[in-house]
Write a protein that holds these residues in place. Structure first.
Motif, PDB file in Angstrom:
ATOM      1  N   GLU A 159     102.782  32.609  67.942  1.00 14.23           N
ATOM      2  CA  GLU A 159     101.649  33.468  68.309  1.00 14.23           C
ATOM      3  C   GLU A 159     101.439  34.573  67.267  1.00 14.23           C
ATOM      4  O   GLU A 159     100.304  34.991  67.026  1.00 14.23           O
ATOM      5  CB  GLU A 159     101.863  34.055  69.697  1.00 14.23           C
ATOM      6  CG  GLU A 159     102.011  33.008  70.803  1.00 14.23           C
ATOM      7  CD  GLU A 159     100.825  32.041  70.877  1.00 14.23           C
ATOM      8  OE1 GLU A 159      99.668  32.500  70.797  1.00 14.23           O
ATOM      9  OE2 GLU A 159     101.065  30.821  71.019  1.00 14.23           O
ATOM     10  N   ALA A 160     102.516  35.037  66.631  1.00 12.07           N
ATOM     11  CA  ALA A 160     102.367  35.989  65.529  1.00 12.07           C
ATOM     12  C   ALA A 160     101.629  35.335  64.368  1.00 12.07           C
ATOM     13  O   ALA A 160     100.749  35.950  63.741  1.00 12.07           O
ATOM     14  CB  ALA A 160     103.734  36.492  65.083  1.00 12.07           C
ATOM     15  N   LEU A 161     101.959  34.092  64.071  1.00 16.82           N
ATOM     16  CA  LEU A 161     101.266  33.367  63.009  1.00 16.82           C
ATOM     17  C   LEU A 161      99.790  33.164  63.363  1.00 16.82           C
ATOM     18  O   LEU A 161      98.917  33.211  62.477  1.00 16.82           O
ATOM     19  CB  LEU A 161     101.935  32.014  62.772  1.00 16.82           C
ATOM     20  CG  LEU A 161     103.363  32.054  62.226  1.00 16.82           C
ATOM     21  CD1 LEU A 161     103.947  30.648  62.170  1.00 16.82           C
ATOM     22  CD2 LEU A 161     103.415  32.711  60.848  1.00 16.82           C
ATOM     23  N   VAL A 162      99.500  32.941  64.621  1.00 10.60           N
ATOM     24  CA  VAL A 162      98.113  32.783  65.069  1.00 10.60           C
ATOM     25  C   VAL A 162      97.310  34.048  64.790  1.00 10.60           C
ATOM     26  O   VAL A 162      96.177  34.000  64.286  1.00 10.60           O
ATOM     27  CB  VAL A 162      98.064  32.426  66.574  1.00 10.60           C
ATOM     28  CG1 VAL A 162      96.663  32.589  67.147  1.00 10.60           C
ATOM     29  CG2 VAL A 162      98.565  31.003  66.786  1.00 10.60           C
ATOM     30  N   VAL A 163      97.895  35.192  65.108  1.00 12.00           N
ATOM     31  CA  VAL A 163      97.216  36.471  64.849  1.00 12.00           C
ATOM     32  C   VAL A 163      97.000  36.654  63.348  1.00 12.00           C
ATOM     33  O   VAL A 163      95.907  37.042  62.908  1.00 12.00           O
ATOM     34  CB  VAL A 163      98.029  37.640  65.434  1.00 12.00           C
ATOM     35  CG1 VAL A 163      97.485  38.987  64.928  1.00 12.00           C
ATOM     36  CG2 VAL A 163      97.996  37.597  66.958  1.00 12.00           C
ATOM     37  N   LEU A 164      98.011  36.363  62.559  1.00 12.38           N
ATOM     38  CA  LEU A 164      97.884  36.519  61.114  1.00 12.38           C
ATOM     39  C   LEU A 164      96.852  35.551  60.544  1.00 12.38           C
ATOM     40  O   LEU A 164      96.098  35.898  59.619  1.00 12.38           O
ATOM     41  CB  LEU A 164      99.236  36.310  60.438  1.00 12.38           C
ATOM     42  CG  LEU A 164     100.296  37.378  60.734  1.00 12.38           C
ATOM     43  CD1 LEU A 164     101.640  36.960  60.151  1.00 12.38           C
ATOM     44  CD2 LEU A 164      99.864  38.733  60.177  1.00 12.38           C
ATOM     45  N   HIS A 165      96.792  34.343  61.078  1.00 14.28           N
ATOM     46  CA  HIS A 165      95.780  33.386  60.623  1.00 14.28           C
ATOM     47  C   HIS A 165      94.378  33.917  60.896  1.00 14.28           C
ATOM     48  O   HIS A 165      93.511  33.912  60.007  1.00 14.28           O
ATOM     49  CB  HIS A 165      95.961  32.028  61.304  1.00 14.28           C
ATOM     50  CG  HIS A 165      94.867  31.061  60.978  1.00 14.28           C
ATOM     51  ND1 HIS A 165      93.736  30.951  61.755  1.00 14.28           N
ATOM     52  CD2 HIS A 165      94.710  30.197  59.946  1.00 14.28           C
ATOM     53  CE1 HIS A 165      92.931  30.049  61.228  1.00 14.28           C
ATOM     54  NE2 HIS A 165      93.500  29.575  60.135  1.00 14.28           N
ATOM     55  N   ALA A 166      94.150  34.372  62.116  1.00 20.75           N
ATOM     56  CA  ALA A 166      92.835  34.919  62.450  1.00 20.75           C
ATOM     57  C   ALA A 166      92.506  36.114  61.564  1.00 20.75           C
ATOM     58  O   ALA A 166      91.358  36.289  61.132  1.00 20.75           O
ATOM     59  CB  ALA A 166      92.790  35.320  63.926  1.00 20.75           C
TER      60      ALA A 166
END
Length: 203
Positions: A24-31
């Protein structure tokens, strides 16, 4: 490349699954890389944070990914630039595999990755709320406009994604996507990494 893979494995980036704090941290960084960040051609990950952007979310995402943060002030700018203090190139490569663009986003406009349609709704909301937190401006008391100057195909894909999440409470608009009241209430919220509470941003 082998070193980058080893680093990614050490941090758990390769093994992470939707719902895991790391994923989920990677998801935020991707966005964030799509809405307000970049990956340079030398694999330098930069997260730009303006005065109205949720700095605490950026810090939490980098921490959740397992990297320390280095802050670079932007002269004559209202934003600061956050970069991983270590393992930034490896993290940038992982984000690129998730669909984060590398280099000039104007020369090669990004697209929404296919995995967004396959992950659980909670993960989709986290991505959408990150994007809206960075790009939305007040359109009226109960509506927001997500500013987006990219090609029509990208704006259409963004509008369709938001519509699927909100039951159609969006409209394609000039230079962006309009969120009606229900969509605003659902998406105009600063997300958090799992285990924390979300807070509304634009009142």
């Amino acid at each position: 490349m082998v070193k980058a893979i080893d680093t990614a494995a050490t941090h758990g980036w390769l093994q992470a699954q939707p719902g895991d704090p790391t994923f989920e941290a990677l998801v935020v960084l991707h966005a964030w890389t799509l809405a307000g960040g970049s990956i340079g051609s030398s694999w330098q990950l930069s997260i730009y944070v303006g005065d109205s952007d949720p700095r605490q979310l950026a810090d939490a995402a980098l921490t959740g990914a397992g990297v320390d943060t280095r802050v670079r002030e932007q002269p004559a700018s209202e934003s600061v630039e956050l970069q991983p203090a270590r393992d930034g190139a490896a993290l940038a490569r992982v984000l690129h595999t998730l669909g984060s663009p590398v280099g000039d986003k104007q020369a090669s406009p990004p697209t929404l990755p296919a995995w967004l349609a396959a992950v659980p709704r909670a993960t989709q909301l986290r991505w959408a709320r990150t994007y809206v937190s960075l790009r939305a401006s007040q359109d009226s008391r109960h509506t927001r406009r997500v500013r987006e100057a990219r090609p029509p195909a990208y704006r259409d894909a963004l509008a369709t994604f938001f519509a699927d999440l909100t039951g159609g409470e969006v409209a394609r608009a000039d230079r962006g996507v309009k969120l009606y009241q229900t969509a605003t209430e659902l998406l105009d919220v600063v997300p958090t990494i799992p285990g924390q509470s979300a807070v509304a941003v634009h009142q």
